[in-house]
Motif scaffolding. Structure first.
Motif, PDB file in Angstrom:
ATOM      1  N   GLN A 111      -5.177   7.184  -0.242  1.00  0.00           N
ATOM      2  CA  GLN A 111      -4.416   5.880  -0.393  1.00  0.00           C
ATOM      3  C   GLN A 111      -4.406   5.852  -1.890  1.00  0.00           C
ATOM      4  O   GLN A 111      -5.222   5.730  -2.854  1.00  0.00           O
ATOM      5  CB  GLN A 111      -5.415   4.710   0.151  1.00  0.00           C
ATOM      6  CG  GLN A 111      -4.455   3.474  -0.168  1.00  0.00           C
ATOM      7  CD  GLN A 111      -5.076   2.234   0.768  1.00  0.00           C
ATOM      8  OE1 GLN A 111      -6.248   2.530   1.292  1.00  0.00           O
ATOM      9  NE2 GLN A 111      -4.375   1.259   0.789  1.00  0.00           N
ATOM     10  N   ALA A 112      -3.043   5.558  -2.492  1.00  0.00           N
ATOM     11  CA  ALA A 112      -2.923   5.463  -4.146  1.00  0.00           C
ATOM     12  C   ALA A 112      -2.723   3.924  -4.481  1.00  0.00           C
ATOM     13  O   ALA A 112      -3.024   3.633  -5.374  1.00  0.00           O
ATOM     14  CB  ALA A 112      -1.606   6.431  -4.302  1.00  0.00           C
ATOM     15  N   LEU A 113      -2.413   3.079  -3.299  1.00  0.00           N
ATOM     16  CA  LEU A 113      -2.203   1.606  -3.813  1.00  0.00           C
ATOM     17  C   LEU A 113      -2.784   0.770  -2.801  1.00  0.00           C
ATOM     18  O   LEU A 113      -2.550   1.312  -1.560  1.00  0.00           O
ATOM     19  CB  LEU A 113      -0.647   1.225  -3.907  1.00  0.00           C
ATOM     20  CG  LEU A 113       0.195   2.126  -5.113  1.00  0.00           C
ATOM     21  CD1 LEU A 113       1.588   1.449  -4.595  1.00  0.00           C
ATOM     22  CD2 LEU A 113      -0.198   1.908  -6.444  1.00  0.00           C
ATOM     23  N   ARG A 114      -3.558  -0.228  -3.028  1.00  0.00           N
ATOM     24  CA  ARG A 114      -4.731  -0.814  -2.284  1.00  0.00           C
ATOM     25  C   ARG A 114      -3.857  -2.337  -2.502  1.00  0.00           C
ATOM     26  O   ARG A 114      -4.487  -2.968  -3.077  1.00  0.00           O
ATOM     27  CB  ARG A 114      -5.664  -0.681  -2.436  1.00  0.00           C
ATOM     28  CG  ARG A 114      -6.056   0.596  -2.641  1.00  0.00           C
ATOM     29  CD  ARG A 114      -7.673   0.987  -3.335  1.00  0.00           C
ATOM     30  NE  ARG A 114      -7.949   2.358  -3.562  1.00  0.00           N
ATOM     31  CZ  ARG A 114      -8.332   2.983  -2.470  1.00  0.00           C
ATOM     32  NH1 ARG A 114      -8.667   2.547  -1.269  1.00  0.00           N
ATOM     33  NH2 ARG A 114      -8.579   4.314  -2.777  1.00  0.00           N
ATOM     34  N   GLY A 115      -3.054  -2.779  -1.380  1.00  0.00           N
ATOM     35  CA  GLY A 115      -2.756  -4.150  -1.253  1.00  0.00           C
ATOM     36  C   GLY A 115      -2.202  -4.536  -2.677  1.00  0.00           C
ATOM     37  O   GLY A 115      -2.759  -5.811  -3.281  1.00  0.00           O
TER      38      GLY A 115
ATOM     39  N   ALA B 125       6.388   2.351   0.522  1.00  0.00           N
ATOM     40  CA  ALA B 125       5.163   1.480   1.019  1.00  0.00           C
ATOM     41  C   ALA B 125       4.958   1.550   2.451  1.00  0.00           C
ATOM     42  O   ALA B 125       5.708   1.582   3.345  1.00  0.00           O
ATOM     43  CB  ALA B 125       5.510  -0.066   0.516  1.00  0.00           C
ATOM     44  N   ARG B 126       3.409   1.681   2.914  1.00  0.00           N
ATOM     45  CA  ARG B 126       3.311   1.835   3.997  1.00  0.00           C
ATOM     46  C   ARG B 126       3.082   0.533   4.867  1.00  0.00           C
ATOM     47  O   ARG B 126       3.672   0.322   5.878  1.00  0.00           O
ATOM     48  CB  ARG B 126       2.090   2.797   4.280  1.00  0.00           C
ATOM     49  CG  ARG B 126       1.530   2.772   5.673  1.00  0.00           C
ATOM     50  CD  ARG B 126       0.575   3.913   5.788  1.00  0.00           C
ATOM     51  NE  ARG B 126       0.696   5.161   5.552  1.00  0.00           N
ATOM     52  CZ  ARG B 126      -0.036   6.135   5.690  1.00  0.00           C
ATOM     53  NH1 ARG B 126      -1.255   5.843   6.050  1.00  0.00           N
ATOM     54  NH2 ARG B 126       0.158   7.597   5.303  1.00  0.00           N
ATOM     55  N   THR B 127       2.570  -0.183   3.826  1.00  0.00           N
ATOM     56  CA  THR B 127       2.434  -1.807   4.366  1.00  0.00           C
ATOM     57  C   THR B 127       2.885  -2.683   3.167  1.00  0.00           C
ATOM     58  O   THR B 127       2.986  -1.890   2.131  1.00  0.00           O
ATOM     59  CB  THR B 127       1.058  -1.993   5.011  1.00  0.00           C
ATOM     60  OG1 THR B 127      -0.066  -1.871   4.081  1.00  0.00           O
ATOM     61  CG2 THR B 127       0.735  -1.240   6.200  1.00  0.00           C
TER      62      THR B 127
ATOM     63  N   THR C 284       0.819  -1.116  -0.039  1.00  0.00           N
ATOM     64  CA  THR C 284      -0.068   0.060  -0.037  1.00  0.00           C
ATOM     65  C   THR C 284       0.796   1.391   0.062  1.00  0.00           C
ATOM     66  O   THR C 284       1.911   1.153   0.655  1.00  0.00           O
ATOM     67  CB  THR C 284      -0.893   0.118   1.363  1.00  0.00           C
ATOM     68  OG1 THR C 284      -0.090   0.266   2.485  1.00  0.00           O
ATOM     69  CG2 THR C 284      -1.972  -1.152   1.256  1.00  0.00           C
ATOM     70  N   ALA C 285       0.424   2.325  -0.519  1.00  0.00           N
ATOM     71  CA  ALA C 285       1.032   3.467  -0.618  1.00  0.00           C
ATOM     72  C   ALA C 285       0.238   4.830  -0.410  1.00  0.00           C
ATOM     73  O   ALA C 285      -1.053   4.456  -1.005  1.00  0.00           O
ATOM     74  CB  ALA C 285       1.927   3.803  -1.719  1.00  0.00           C
ATOM     75  N   PHE C 286       0.498   5.815   0.277  1.00  0.00           N
ATOM     76  CA  PHE C 286      -0.469   6.702   0.409  1.00  0.00           C
ATOM     77  C   PHE C 286       0.304   8.309   0.064  1.00  0.00           C
ATOM     78  O   PHE C 286       1.553   8.465   0.316  1.00  0.00           O
ATOM     79  CB  PHE C 286      -0.599   6.940   1.956  1.00  0.00           C
ATOM     80  CG  PHE C 286      -1.436   5.834   2.309  1.00  0.00           C
ATOM     81  CD1 PHE C 286      -1.107   4.773   2.705  1.00  0.00           C
ATOM     82  CD2 PHE C 286      -2.898   6.213   2.743  1.00  0.00           C
ATOM     83  CE1 PHE C 286      -1.671   3.563   3.341  1.00  0.00           C
ATOM     84  CE2 PHE C 286      -3.736   5.005   3.296  1.00  0.00           C
ATOM     85  CZ  PHE C 286      -3.258   3.742   3.347  1.00  0.00           C
ATOM     86  N   TYR C 287      -0.336   9.061  -0.372  1.00  0.00           N
ATOM     87  CA  TYR C 287      -0.084  10.490  -0.347  1.00  0.00           C
ATOM     88  C   TYR C 287      -0.814  11.428   0.821  1.00  0.00           C
ATOM     89  O   TYR C 287      -1.945  11.479   0.538  1.00  0.00           O
ATOM     90  CB  TYR C 287      -0.443  11.263  -1.720  1.00  0.00           C
ATOM     91  CG  TYR C 287       0.344  10.534  -2.658  1.00  0.00           C
ATOM     92  CD1 TYR C 287       1.841  11.092  -2.960  1.00  0.00           C
ATOM     93  CD2 TYR C 287      -0.152   9.757  -3.899  1.00  0.00           C
ATOM     94  CE1 TYR C 287       2.585  10.353  -4.075  1.00  0.00           C
ATOM     95  CE2 TYR C 287       0.628   9.353  -4.982  1.00  0.00           C
ATOM     96  CZ  TYR C 287       1.923   9.502  -4.889  1.00  0.00           C
ATOM     97  OH  TYR C 287       2.703   9.061  -6.059  1.00  0.00           O
TER      98      TYR C 287
ATOM     99  N   THR D 276       2.694   5.740  -9.380  1.00  0.00           N
ATOM    100  CA  THR D 276       2.872   5.636  -8.007  1.00  0.00           C
ATOM    101  C   THR D 276       3.485   4.290  -7.905  1.00  0.00           C
ATOM    102  O   THR D 276       4.521   4.024  -6.966  1.00  0.00           O
ATOM    103  CB  THR D 276       1.456   5.658  -7.106  1.00  0.00           C
ATOM    104  OG1 THR D 276       1.235   6.996  -7.532  1.00  0.00           O
ATOM    105  CG2 THR D 276       1.876   5.651  -5.557  1.00  0.00           C
ATOM    106  N   LEU D 277       3.168   3.203  -8.365  1.00  0.00           N
ATOM    107  CA  LEU D 277       3.550   2.087  -8.225  1.00  0.00           C
ATOM    108  C   LEU D 277       5.082   1.765  -8.751  1.00  0.00           C
ATOM    109  O   LEU D 277       5.904   1.320  -7.764  1.00  0.00           O
ATOM    110  CB  LEU D 277       2.919   0.758  -8.908  1.00  0.00           C
ATOM    111  CG  LEU D 277       3.097  -0.677  -9.038  1.00  0.00           C
ATOM    112  CD1 LEU D 277       3.343  -1.110  -7.418  1.00  0.00           C
ATOM    113  CD2 LEU D 277       2.015  -1.416  -9.374  1.00  0.00           C
TER     114      LEU D 277
END
Ligand code: ATP
Length: 238
Positions: free
Chosen positions: A18-22, A56-58, A11-14, A45-46
């Motif tokens: 949330q820009a990327l979800r799992g 990556a946040r998680t 996952t990634a965030f700005y 973003t990926l």
């Protein structure tokens, strides 16, 4: 085949967005993998998250089995991951030659003549324009320079963000066939982001479809090209 790169649950965030979800995604050695999706789906973003910015946040990102999820960008680049970013972002005031040298330098490479030879074999136009400033090159030449600069680091993984953006169809074909030649000749592994889904899926061994920050479909290039929902969303009229 071993995975050169694998993402799991990334996952990634700005800020709060949330820009990327799992994201689960694998790139095997020697493959061309493409990521297709609409504007704002999270493709860039990926690519940037693989390079550590944003982090990556998680989730987890493995490169050749090594966990690089929390590594800083410069360390990731030295591991052999090179990015030719969207919008080219070459150094406009520097010459073609200087731009290429920068590509080797960021990765700490010293085998400059060999690297230059490979880039010039792929893009002879760059050799002709060695002393010209990057900013005065045509769009297609700038894209060649961006790819050439990334190749100067002799990457194990080349990340290409929309190499076809803003280019005439003939130039797009030249760039795509250069990528294919390089993959066949050297086994270079490529992760390619494209809005030009038809050409990208024809070029790639496998593809992933990104919708609103999540992967919704995966398959070989041919499988995805044959799917009616892909045709409707990304190919027809596009
Ligand atoms: P395009 O094909 O238009 O380049 P994309 O699939 O590459 O789109 P991203 O650029 O990754 O999409 O953007 C994904 C989402 O994250 C979008 O909603 C975008 O507005 C948002 N976003 C991207 N960069 C930032 C940023 N620096 N700050 C805040 N939000 C951002």
């Amino acid at each position: 085949m071993t995975a050169l790169l694998s993402l799991s649950g990334v996952t990634a965030f700005y800020g709060a967005i949330q820009a990327l979800r799992g994201i689960d995604l694998t790139v095997r050695r020697g493959e061309i993998v493409t990521l297709i999706g609409a504007n704002g789906a999270g493709k860039s973003t990926l690519m940037m998250t693989i390079c550590g910015n944003p982090r990556a946040r998680t989730g987890q990102i493995l490169h050749e089995g090594q966990d690089i999820t929390q590594w800083p960008t410069h360390r990731i680049m030295r591991r052999g991951i090179a990015q030719a970013p969207e919008g080219r972002r070459i150094f406009g005031r520097m010459t073609v030659h200087e731009n290429l040298l920068m590509g080797a330098e960021v990765a700490g490479r010293t085998d400059i003549p060999d690297r230059l030879e490979q880039v010039f074999a792929l893009f002879p136009r760059l050799k002709e324009r060695m002393t010209q400033r990057g900013g005065t090159l045509s769009g297609g030449e700038q894209q060649m320079l961006a790819i050439g600069r990334a190749l100067m680091s002799r990457p194990s993984l080349l990340l290409l963000d929309e190499p076809s953006l803003g280019l005439a169809p003939l130039v797009v074909r030249q760039i795509f066939s250069a990528i294919r030649d390089l993959n066949r000749a050297t086994g270079l592994t490529v992760l390619l982001v494209e809005q030009n889904a038809y050409q990208a899926l024809r070029l790639a061994h496998r593809g992933y479809v990104l919708v609103n920050g999540a992967i919704t479909m995966a398959g070989t290039g041919a499988e995805l090209l044959a799917r009616p929902e892909i045709r409707a969303a990304y190919l027809e009229g596009g």
